[in-house]
Write an enzyme that holds these catalytic residues in place. Structure first.
Site, PDB file in Angstrom:
ATOM      1  N   LYS A 180       2.937  -7.367  12.407  1.00 26.86           N
ATOM      2  CA  LYS A 180       2.904  -7.733  11.391  1.00 26.86           C
ATOM      3  C   LYS A 180       2.107  -8.698  10.745  1.00 26.86           C
ATOM      4  O   LYS A 180       3.562  -8.668  10.227  1.00 26.86           O
ATOM      5  CB  LYS A 180       2.294  -6.129  10.370  1.00 26.86           C
ATOM      6  CG  LYS A 180       1.409  -6.568   9.151  1.00 26.86           C
ATOM      7  CD  LYS A 180       1.212  -4.992   7.749  1.00 26.86           C
ATOM      8  CE  LYS A 180       1.386  -4.720   7.006  1.00 26.86           C
ATOM      9  NZ  LYS A 180       0.653  -3.866   6.026  1.00 26.86           N
ATOM     10  N   ARG A 206       0.834  -1.267  -0.112  1.00 22.02           N
ATOM     11  CA  ARG A 206       0.171   0.206  -0.116  1.00 22.02           C
ATOM     12  C   ARG A 206       1.000   1.172  -0.232  1.00 22.02           C
ATOM     13  O   ARG A 206       2.383   0.979   0.190  1.00 22.02           O
ATOM     14  CB  ARG A 206      -0.730   0.164   1.024  1.00 22.02           C
ATOM     15  CG  ARG A 206      -2.206  -1.040   1.561  1.00 22.02           C
ATOM     16  CD  ARG A 206      -3.004  -1.022   2.441  1.00 22.02           C
ATOM     17  NE  ARG A 206      -3.264   0.252   2.711  1.00 22.02           N
ATOM     18  CZ  ARG A 206      -3.285   0.374   4.025  1.00 22.02           C
ATOM     19  NH1 ARG A 206      -3.132  -0.202   4.884  1.00 22.02           N
ATOM     20  NH2 ARG A 206      -3.739   1.649   3.391  1.00 22.02           N
ATOM     21  N   ARG A 260      -1.702   5.746  18.959  1.00 24.57           N
ATOM     22  CA  ARG A 260      -0.168   6.315  19.653  1.00 24.57           C
ATOM     23  C   ARG A 260      -0.222   5.577  21.516  1.00 24.57           C
ATOM     24  O   ARG A 260      -0.808   5.148  22.145  1.00 24.57           O
ATOM     25  CB  ARG A 260      -0.896   8.190  20.441  1.00 24.57           C
ATOM     26  CG  ARG A 260      -1.189   8.907  19.299  1.00 24.57           C
ATOM     27  CD  ARG A 260      -2.545   9.799  18.833  1.00 24.57           C
ATOM     28  NE  ARG A 260      -1.671  10.969  20.467  1.00 24.57           N
ATOM     29  CZ  ARG A 260      -2.674  11.404  21.214  1.00 24.57           C
ATOM     30  NH1 ARG A 260      -3.797  11.965  20.231  1.00 24.57           N
ATOM     31  NH2 ARG A 260      -2.332  12.640  21.802  1.00 24.57           N
TER      32      ARG A 260
HETATM   33  C1  BTN Z   1       0.265  -3.578   2.203  1.00 25.62           C
HETATM   34  O1  BTN Z   1       1.528  -3.087   2.155  1.00 25.62           O
HETATM   35  O2  BTN Z   1      -0.465  -4.237   3.530  1.00 25.62           O
HETATM   36  C2  BTN Z   1      -0.244  -4.573   1.208  1.00 25.62           C
HETATM   37  C3  BTN Z   1       0.913  -5.284   1.020  1.00 25.62           C
HETATM   38  C4  BTN Z   1      -0.055  -7.169  -0.508  1.00 25.62           C
HETATM   39  C5  BTN Z   1       0.636  -7.727  -0.788  1.00 25.62           C
HETATM   40  C6  BTN Z   1       0.338  -8.799  -1.699  1.00 25.62           C
HETATM   41  S1  BTN Z   1       1.536  -9.290  -2.092  1.00 25.62           S
HETATM   42  C7  BTN Z   1       0.299 -10.244  -3.686  1.00 25.62           C
HETATM   43  C8  BTN Z   1      -0.449  -9.145  -4.063  1.00 25.62           C
HETATM   44  N1  BTN Z   1       0.558  -8.885  -5.242  1.00 25.62           N
HETATM   45  C9  BTN Z   1       1.137  -7.379  -5.114  1.00 25.62           C
HETATM   46  O3  BTN Z   1       2.183  -6.950  -6.062  1.00 25.62           O
HETATM   47  N2  BTN Z   1       0.909  -7.229  -3.974  1.00 25.62           N
HETATM   48  C10 BTN Z   1       0.386  -8.107  -3.329  1.00 25.62           C
END
Ligand code: BTN
Length: 320
Positions: free
Chosen positions: A185, A120, A316
């Protein structure tokens, strides 16, 4: 010689001599040697011992397409138009986004590694070979923008359900759709869209879940992370199968009932409810008090309740 076939052969973690490999693939010892050199592209270390041959220490837990398909329910399997498993792609989300005009209900892509995994907010998703799960599902949703409300939260629930089905309890959801365990995470979701807002949307939901990622692989990650193997010993194919089953079933439910049918379940796993949070580095500050009927985050601020549709939330730290 196909270096991925060689990797499959070496994935058992046992020693294989150059002559045995050469015989099996009908190639010369030099061709074997060259192919072994190419395995570096996958980031896999091959040990070589005089007299014993070559091995991958600890072996590899590679994806098994037919095992994944055979553990799906008949209903889910019947809805899958395409299920692709790659040794390596740039990004499973990108692959589906680039081929949007598709026939059939659900298109699935998984891979051993991504060379340009998308996270993201433009971040890179660390995607080492044969360590984690990278899975994308493409499908069509009909309706205006409201047809999408809460979709990314529902995708998060599907991961929690998939983990539960594998006996892994205690996963929590950090709005909008991160999956956390014990303050770290475990998985992230990236939803990407194309479409005409008035009629239909081509949707790609991508899930990345850390399974066997090493400290070294995860060195560049800028937040606390955890891999599933700290919690349970599971084969990647079983994890992918559970996620496919859960994603397809939940999207079917979401198409019929929308987010409101999932709100209570989401709130049961809400990581930040009751915590003091900040959105977008302080743009909004207050206490997280759950989500509304469309999945927007509700924050109790000094000037009343504010509803946030998108943004990055941080909890926070308690000042005591
Ligand atoms: C995040 O940043 O939390 C989202 C991560 C999403 C990763 C997955 S892996 C499979 C799919 N292909 C990608 O390029 N991204 C998502």
């Amino acid at each position: 010689m196909d270096s991925f076939l060689l990797l499959q052969h070496l994935s058992d973690g046992k020693f294989h001599s150059g002559s045995e490999i050469g015989r099996l693939f009908s190639v010369s010892r030099t061709a074997v040697w060259k192919a072994l050199g190419k395995l570096e592209e996958f980031g896999v270390a091959v040990e070589s011992h005089k007299g014993k041959g070559y091995r991958i220490l600890g072996g590899l837990d590679l994806l098994d397409r037919s095992a994944i398909l055979s553990s799906l329910s008949a209903d889910v399997k019947a809805r899958i138009a395409e299920f692709l498993v790659f040794p390596a792609v740039d990004s499973t989300n990108k692959l589906l986004m680039d081929s949007m005009a598709r026939q059939g209900e659900y298109h699935l892509v998984t891979t051993e590694m991504q060379t340009a995994g998308r996270g993201r907010r433009g971040k890179v998703w660390v995607s080492p070979f044969a360590k984690n799960v990278y899975l994308s599902i493409g499908f069509e949703l009909h309706g205006g923008p409201e047809a999408l409300s809460g979709l990314s939260l529902v995708a998060g629930i599907s991961v929690v359900r998939a983990l539960g089905a594998l006996g892994v309890e205690g996963a929590q959801l950090k709005w909008p759709n991160d999956i956390w365990v014990d303050g770290r995470k475990l998985a992230g979701i990236l939803v990407e869209l194309q479409g005409e807002a008035t009629t239909s949307w081509q949707v790609v939901v991508g899930v990345g879940l850390n399974v066997k990622m090493s400290e070294r692989d995860g060195e560049g990650i800028d937040q606390p992370w955890v891999a599933l193997d700290e919690l349970a010993s599971l084969r990647r194919s079983d994890i992918v199968a559970s996620m496919v089953e859960s994603l397809v079933s939940i999207i079917e439910q979401f198409k019929r009932f929308g987010f409101s049918a999932f709100r209570e379940e989401w709130e049961r796993h809400d990581l930040i409810c009751g915590n003091d949070v900040q959105v977008n580095e302080g743009e909004i500050s207050g206490r997280a008090i759950g989500v509304d009927a469309v999945g927007a985050l509700k924050i109790d601020t000094s000037s009343g309740c504010v509803v946030v549709n998108a943004g990055e939330v941080s909890v926070r730290p308690n000042v005591s």
